[in-house]
Scaffold this active site. Structure first.
Site, PDB file in Angstrom:
ATOM      1  N   ASP A  45       0.805  -1.218   0.000  1.00  0.00           N
ATOM      2  CA  ASP A  45       0.000   0.000   0.000  1.00  0.00           C
ATOM      3  C   ASP A  45       0.841   1.273   0.000  1.00  0.00           C
ATOM      4  OD1 ASP A  45      -2.431  -1.250  -0.088  1.00  0.00           O
ATOM      5  OD2 ASP A  45      -2.860  -1.075   2.050  1.00  0.00           O
ATOM      6  N   LYS A  67      -3.528   3.095  -2.108  1.00  0.00           N
ATOM      7  CA  LYS A  67      -4.784   3.820  -2.084  1.00  0.00           C
ATOM      8  C   LYS A  67      -4.645   4.953  -1.086  1.00  0.00           C
ATOM      9  CE  LYS A  67      -7.863   0.688  -0.926  1.00  0.00           C
ATOM     10  NZ  LYS A  67      -7.033  -0.363  -0.360  1.00  0.00           N
ATOM     11  N   MET A 180      -7.094   9.907   9.632  1.00  0.00           N
ATOM     12  CA  MET A 180      -7.685  10.406   8.370  1.00  0.00           C
ATOM     13  C   MET A 180      -8.663  11.550   8.622  1.00  0.00           C
ATOM     14  SD  MET A 180      -8.274   6.658   6.598  1.00  0.00           S
ATOM     15  CE  MET A 180      -8.974   5.979   8.117  1.00  0.00           C
TER      16      MET A 180
END
Length: 264
Positions: A45, A67, A180
């Site tokens: 990732d 991603k 996030m």
């Protein structure tokens, strides 16, 4: 072409989900590093330090399936299919994921997809950034007398909205770690202000454990301004709670408000 048991050089398919930790390549577990050594294929990732690929054989196939929020190069469905296809064709696939696969890593979705094809799977946990990154800054997520529990909440859901769990978390005395959530910082700050927690200590850490790590320490009322001032960008996490006051750089902030109160 999918190999079968009569094909020369056939290897039994196997998938291992490995948590890579918060970024510093030395923070992967020994078991995770050993799994990489036996990998025929590594799917990794965006938040994985590419130095970890050195653990894998030079002959192993290494595929970036990163991603990031707002810039997804592969859909989750595409990653799931790649993982299974490579396992069936090449043998042992290591799915290398930042942090821990089961902490906002969609690890179980990948595990469940593999099990639908009866492929043997294994999970090797990793250090979640939600705990390890504050710890590296000497900020405990729990501490006697300050915090008896902690919440780990995503700041942004799959639909792009702020997590509804945050509305509950801000009402508690727990440490609240937001992953996030940098692009929602103004909204998150407002939630704490609405609860009268304007002076609650806050930390924002970018690229925790890495050489380019950045840190901002302040309070609810100042953290947004400090993030802008220090040019902090994603990936970053936010830590709201009295435990942040234990960080050495918070002492001048404490002294400032103590002086202010005495003057009043």
């Amino acid at each position: 072409m999918i190999l079968n048991k009569t094909t020369k050089g056939f290897k039994e398919p196997k998938i291992t989900l490995v948590g890579a930790g918060p970024g510093d390549p030395e923070l992967i577990t020994m078991k995770g590093a050993n799994a990489l050594k036996t990998a025929d294929v590594v799917l990794y990732d965006a938040l994985v330090n590419e130095a970890l690929l050195n653990y894998a054989s030079p002959d192993a196939i290494k595929i970036y399936v990163g991603k990031r929020s707002g810039a997804h190069s592969y859909s989750q469905a595409a990653v799931n299919k790649l993982m299974v296809d490579y396992a069936m064709n090449y043998g042992h696939v290591v799915r290398l994921k930042g942090g821990d696969p089961f902490v906002f890593g969609r690890g179980y979705e990948e595990l469940d997809f593999a099990l639908n094809y009866s492929i043997p799977t294994q999970v090797i946990p990793g250090l979640s950034s939600s705990i390890s990154v504050p710890g590296l800054q000497q900020i405990p997520v729990t501490h006697r007398g300050l915090s008896e529990s902690f919440w780990v909440v995503t700041g942004t859901t799959a639909s792009g909205e702020m997590s509804s769990d945050l509305y509950e978390a801000v009402r508690t005395k727990a440490t609240v770690v937001v992953l996030m959530g940098l692009n929602k910082i103004a909204e998150i700050v407002k939630l704490f202000q609405n609860e009268g927690k304007n002076k609650l200590p806050v930390a924002c850490i970018q690229s925790g454990s890495m050489e380019d790590e950045k840190l901002a320490i302040g309070i609810v009322d100042t953290i947004e301004e400090l993030v802008i001032e220090k040019n902090i960008k994603a990936p970053a996490l936010l830590i709201f709670g009295e435990v942040v006051s234990l960080h050495p750089s918070f002492q001048p902030i404490k002294d400032f408000y103590r002086t202010l109160q005495e003057e009043q």
